[in-house]
Design an enzyme around this catalytic site. Structure first.
Site, short mmCIF file in Angstrom:
data_model
loop_
_atom_site.label_atom_id
_atom_site.label_comp_id
_atom_site.label_asym_id
_atom_site.label_seq_id
_atom_site.Cartn_x
_atom_site.Cartn_y
_atom_site.Cartn_z
N SER A 86 0.84 -1.21 0.00
CA SER A 86 0.00 0.00 0.00
C SER A 86 0.87 1.25 0.00
CB SER A 86 -0.93 0.01 1.21
OG SER A 86 -0.19 0.05 2.42
N GLN A 107 -10.58 -5.23 -21.94
CA GLN A 107 -9.77 -6.00 -21.00
C GLN A 107 -9.09 -5.08 -19.98
OE1 GLN A 107 -7.35 -9.29 -22.87
NE2 GLN A 107 -8.06 -8.31 -24.75
N ARG A 110 -11.01 -3.70 -16.95
CA ARG A 110 -11.33 -4.64 -15.86
C ARG A 110 -10.42 -4.38 -14.66
NH1 ARG A 110 -11.72 -8.78 -20.31
NH2 ARG A 110 -13.94 -9.00 -20.73
N HIS A 111 -9.31 -3.70 -14.92
CA HIS A 111 -8.41 -3.31 -13.83
C HIS A 111 -8.88 -1.93 -13.35
CE1 HIS A 111 -5.51 -6.56 -14.68
NE2 HIS A 111 -5.94 -6.40 -15.92
N SER A 121 -13.88 9.25 -27.19
CA SER A 121 -15.28 8.88 -27.32
C SER A 121 -15.66 8.60 -28.77
CB SER A 121 -16.16 10.02 -26.78
OG SER A 121 -17.52 9.79 -27.06
N ARG A 185 -22.03 4.44 -34.38
CA ARG A 185 -20.86 3.74 -33.83
C ARG A 185 -21.17 2.28 -33.49
NH1 ARG A 185 -20.41 5.62 -27.46
NH2 ARG A 185 -22.65 5.88 -27.11
N ASN A 201 -1.17 3.91 -10.10
CA ASN A 201 -0.13 3.91 -9.07
C ASN A 201 0.74 2.67 -9.22
OD1 ASN A 201 -0.98 1.73 -7.12
ND2 ASN A 201 -2.79 3.05 -6.88
N ARG A 213 1.51 -9.75 -18.23
CA ARG A 213 2.82 -9.74 -18.89
C ARG A 213 2.91 -10.81 -19.97
NH1 ARG A 213 5.62 -14.08 -17.18
NH2 ARG A 213 5.05 -15.00 -15.16
#
Length: 245
Positions: A86, A107, A110-111, A121, A185, A201, A213
């Site tokens: 932290s 994908q 999702r993080h 946009s 679109r 971060n 990775r």
């Protein structure tokens, strides 16, 4: 895909004026922030006093664990090994990410914890052939390009690009009929490219890299992104290299 680091953690001039007078040219701002955060958890000192009081000890002495670097490096290795990460959330990086597919975007987003996104946009940016964009760009998967011939003697690239041209034509036609961009679109594919700004971060980025990775089962495009983000961070903060795994 084009990745550029736009900004990263820096020290304020007021704080720089207050810290100890040893040469700091080889010490990154992120290391100083990390040391301040880590030692604040265990020290009776105020956060603003940590580096001025203990900086010479941690940055000026060799690591006592025999693993190289300074005592500050040893301390950071210790907190990462003990999962006290932290304290790395105070170190941030902001990237320009350009020309990635909407499939990758799905994908990537999702993080969520520790990630901030600002995404181009498809509602407000028009992707007609005659618009400023010149039409939508797209990403071709390597598995498509590897196909030398397909039905009718066409290559994978020819089939894929032909489909993209057809979609572009239908998008143009819908816009010409007066359908607003926010509705037209809907015909754009997952392969359509977009641009975004990402701020993350260090703790979240290390976790992202471990999951995405190259060689860890992630799809090729997001694995490529993970590696490029790592490269950009290591350029400005070489001390982080050993923690990307």
């Amino acid at each position: 895909m084009n990745i550029k680091l736009l900004g990263h953690t820096q020290l304020s001039e007021g704080f720089l004026d207050s810290i100890y007078t040893e040469d700091l040219s080889d010490i990154s701002a992120s290391q100083i922030v990390a040391l301040t955060a880590v030692r604040t958890c265990y020290s009776p000192l105020k956060p603003s006093e940590i580096v001025s009081t203990e900086g010479a000890k941690y940055f000026g002495q060799s690591a006592s664990d025999g693993e190289g670097g300074s005592e500050a490096d040893r301390l950071i290795r210790h907190i990462i090994a003990s999962k006290h990460t932290s304290t790395l959330e105070h170190i941030t990086y902001t990237f320009a990410i350009e020309g990635v597919s909407r499939s990758l975007l799905a994908q990537l987003t999702r993080h969520r914890v520790g990630f901030s996104y600002s995404v181009q946009s498809q509602r407000y940016v028009r992707f007609g052939s005659g618009d400023k964009s010149g039409g939508f760009g797209y990403v071709t998967p390597p598995s498509v390009s590897e196909k030398a011939t397909m039905c009718g003697g066409r290559t994978g690239d020819e089939v894929f690009s032909g489909m993209m041209q057809t979609i572009q034509a239908y998008y143009n036609h819908l816009r010409g009929m007066g359908v607003p961009a926010e509705d037209a679109r809907m015909v754009l594919p997952n392969a359509a490219t977009c641009n975004l700004v990402l701020t993350v971060n260090l703790r979240a980025l290390l976790d992202f890299y471990a999951k995405r990775r190259p060689g860890n089962g992630a799809q090729w495009e997001i694995a490529d992104l993970a590696e490029k983000l790592r490269e950009e961070v290591v350029k400005v903060d070489p001390w982080t290299a050993k923690f990307f795994k």
